[in-house]
Design a protein around this motif. Sequence first.
Motif, PDB file in Angstrom:
ATOM      1  N   LYS A 174       0.811  -1.215   0.000  1.00 36.39           N
ATOM      2  CA  LYS A 174       0.000   0.000   0.000  1.00 36.39           C
ATOM      3  C   LYS A 174       0.846   1.268   0.000  1.00 36.39           C
ATOM      4  O   LYS A 174       0.352   2.349  -0.335  1.00 36.39           O
ATOM      5  N   GLU A 175       2.128   1.116   0.381  1.00 37.60           N
ATOM      6  CA  GLU A 175       2.979   2.308   0.452  1.00 37.60           C
ATOM      7  C   GLU A 175       4.443   1.924   0.223  1.00 37.60           C
ATOM      8  O   GLU A 175       4.890   0.868   0.668  1.00 37.60           O
ATOM      9  N   ILE A 176       5.145   2.790  -0.494  1.00 31.52           N
ATOM     10  CA  ILE A 176       6.584   2.597  -0.726  1.00 31.52           C
ATOM     11  C   ILE A 176       7.314   3.827  -0.202  1.00 31.52           C
ATOM     12  O   ILE A 176       6.935   4.962  -0.507  1.00 31.52           O
ATOM     13  N   LYS A 177       8.369   3.573   0.613  1.00 31.21           N
ATOM     14  CA  LYS A 177       9.103   4.666   1.236  1.00 31.21           C
ATOM     15  C   LYS A 177      10.601   4.562   0.912  1.00 31.21           C
ATOM     16  O   LYS A 177      11.130   3.462   0.741  1.00 31.21           O
ATOM     17  N   ARG A 181      10.815   9.576   3.307  1.00 31.38           N
ATOM     18  CA  ARG A 181      10.019  10.086   2.198  1.00 31.38           C
ATOM     19  C   ARG A 181       9.088   8.999   1.641  1.00 31.38           C
ATOM     20  O   ARG A 181       9.507   7.871   1.383  1.00 31.38           O
ATOM     21  N   ILE A 182       7.815   9.351   1.462  1.00 27.51           N
ATOM     22  CA  ILE A 182       6.840   8.460   0.842  1.00 27.51           C
ATOM     23  C   ILE A 182       6.845   8.737  -0.659  1.00 27.51           C
ATOM     24  O   ILE A 182       6.619   9.862  -1.089  1.00 27.51           O
ATOM     25  N   VAL A 183       7.140   7.714  -1.459  1.00 29.36           N
ATOM     26  CA  VAL A 183       7.235   7.924  -2.910  1.00 29.36           C
ATOM     27  C   VAL A 183       6.061   7.325  -3.672  1.00 29.36           C
ATOM     28  O   VAL A 183       5.854   7.633  -4.853  1.00 29.36           O
ATOM     29  N   TRP A 184       5.283   6.463  -2.984  1.00 28.10           N
ATOM     30  CA  TRP A 184       4.139   5.810  -3.654  1.00 28.10           C
ATOM     31  C   TRP A 184       3.147   5.413  -2.576  1.00 28.10           C
ATOM     32  O   TRP A 184       3.519   4.902  -1.532  1.00 28.10           O
ATOM     33  N   ASN A 186      -1.011   3.876  -2.300  1.00 26.91           N
ATOM     34  CA  ASN A 186      -2.309   3.469  -2.862  1.00 26.91           C
ATOM     35  C   ASN A 186      -2.437   3.785  -4.351  1.00 26.91           C
ATOM     36  O   ASN A 186      -3.317   4.534  -4.781  1.00 26.91           O
ATOM     37  N   GLU A 187      -1.522   3.199  -5.124  1.00 30.90           N
ATOM     38  CA  GLU A 187      -1.539   3.296  -6.588  1.00 30.90           C
ATOM     39  C   GLU A 187      -1.174   4.682  -7.119  1.00 30.90           C
ATOM     40  O   GLU A 187      -1.320   4.942  -8.315  1.00 30.90           O
ATOM     41  N   LYS A 188      -0.694   5.587  -6.274  1.00 34.49           N
ATOM     42  CA  LYS A 188      -0.392   6.935  -6.736  1.00 34.49           C
ATOM     43  C   LYS A 188       1.034   7.311  -6.352  1.00 34.49           C
ATOM     44  O   LYS A 188       1.459   7.117  -5.216  1.00 34.49           O
ATOM     45  N   LYS A 189       1.763   7.864  -7.328  1.00 35.12           N
ATOM     46  CA  LYS A 189       3.105   8.357  -7.050  1.00 35.12           C
ATOM     47  C   LYS A 189       3.012   9.656  -6.243  1.00 35.12           C
ATOM     48  O   LYS A 189       2.151  10.491  -6.497  1.00 35.12           O
ATOM     49  N   ILE A 190       3.916   9.795  -5.292  1.00 33.60           N
ATOM     50  CA  ILE A 190       3.916  10.945  -4.394  1.00 33.60           C
ATOM     51  C   ILE A 190       5.193  11.757  -4.616  1.00 33.60           C
ATOM     52  O   ILE A 190       6.296  11.216  -4.588  1.00 33.60           O
ATOM     53  N   SER A 191       5.018  13.070  -4.809  1.00 30.17           N
ATOM     54  CA  SER A 191       6.172  13.941  -5.042  1.00 30.17           C
ATOM     55  C   SER A 191       6.924  14.197  -3.736  1.00 30.17           C
ATOM     56  O   SER A 191       6.386  14.005  -2.635  1.00 30.17           O
ATOM     57  N   LYS A 192       8.159  14.625  -3.864  1.00 27.26           N
ATOM     58  CA  LYS A 192       8.963  14.957  -2.690  1.00 27.26           C
ATOM     59  C   LYS A 192       8.313  16.093  -1.891  1.00 27.26           C
ATOM     60  O   LYS A 192       8.278  16.063  -0.665  1.00 27.26           O
ATOM     61  N   LEU A 193       7.791  17.096  -2.597  1.00 30.17           N
ATOM     62  CA  LEU A 193       7.138  18.217  -1.930  1.00 30.17           C
ATOM     63  C   LEU A 193       5.973  17.742  -1.073  1.00 30.17           C
ATOM     64  O   LEU A 193       5.853  18.094   0.112  1.00 30.17           O
ATOM     65  N   THR A 194       5.114  16.914  -1.663  1.00 30.98           N
ATOM     66  CA  THR A 194       3.951  16.421  -0.924  1.00 30.98           C
ATOM     67  C   THR A 194       4.369  15.594   0.280  1.00 30.98           C
ATOM     68  O   THR A 194       3.809  15.734   1.368  1.00 30.98           O
TER      69      THR A 194
END
Length: 325
Positions: A174-177, A181-184, A186-194
């Motif tokens: 469900k999450e990749i870190k 920093r969380i980078v992914w 629930n199927e959505k890529k997460i930006s560094k800013l977010t």
Amino acid sequence: MMKNKLPCGVIEDLLPLYVEQLTSDCTKEMIEGHIETCTKCREKLERMQKPSMYEKNDEEEMEIDFLKKTKKGYRKKIGISMISVLALCILVFLGKTFIVGEKVSPELIVNHIDVKNNEITVQATSIVEDIQIKNIGFKEKDGILELTYRGVPSMRTDTTLPYEKTYSAKGKIKEIKVGNRIVWHNEKKISKLTSDVFNSRHDYIGDPSKNAKTMEALGVGEVLGTYENELQTKKEPYGWKITLKEPIQPNEKTMKIEKMKAYSCVLLGVIRNLGEITFEYSNLGKQETMTITAEEATNYFGKNIKIVGTEIEELEALVDFYTLL
């Protein structure tokens, strides 16, 4: 005792056997009888019974030579041991540096992550030209996959090549870190800013140090310049007034007002009890203000801004909506 009938020449020939105790009792008795009366033979016998200085020196030299050889051998063994230890240390260093590699900070990595079912493919590139990614580590626990990177020195002068590795997850991810920093998610890529802003979220507007961390994560100072803070924590709605110290130029006003609106929505989302935020700025010599409440932020974005601040994928959508990337 028998009389001394033997001449000195015969006695002198027999003395070595006498000293070594190899004569018969009869011969021994004759020799002892002779030396009782013959000073010459007696003195010779005494000289023979005492070790010579030459012999003593020989023994001492042999002992010294033995000690020297022993010490030399000991030094040689120590030298060989030291060289062996040094060589081992060099091999370990070279192996760790060029084969195993050192940990690389997530800040120095650009990731491209592709997730298909339980197959996660990660492509990592170092932004530092003299570091080449050597390996990607995967640690899976409770649906969260943590990535680590190891790199080795690179002799390349151009941009380093990407390193790719695929991992088969044991369960649903469900999450990749990467570090904090969380980078992914629930199927959505997460930006560094977010990710940085999400990690800075807090409950109470009255904590200036935590407020500063959120502002730093957003990069407010880089866009709007220096500012002063004034917090209203006596009654609800709790408020935050940000006064820009640098005037806004007419040609920048539209862009900076949009940025202030975007920052307000994000701050209202990630600071739980913040009810409204006000920006005060100077434009053409006039002091102007812009205030946005939590309710207005919810209307702007179309979703409850307080819920948005607690769900990282929703916060990513808010960041995308205001093009803060």
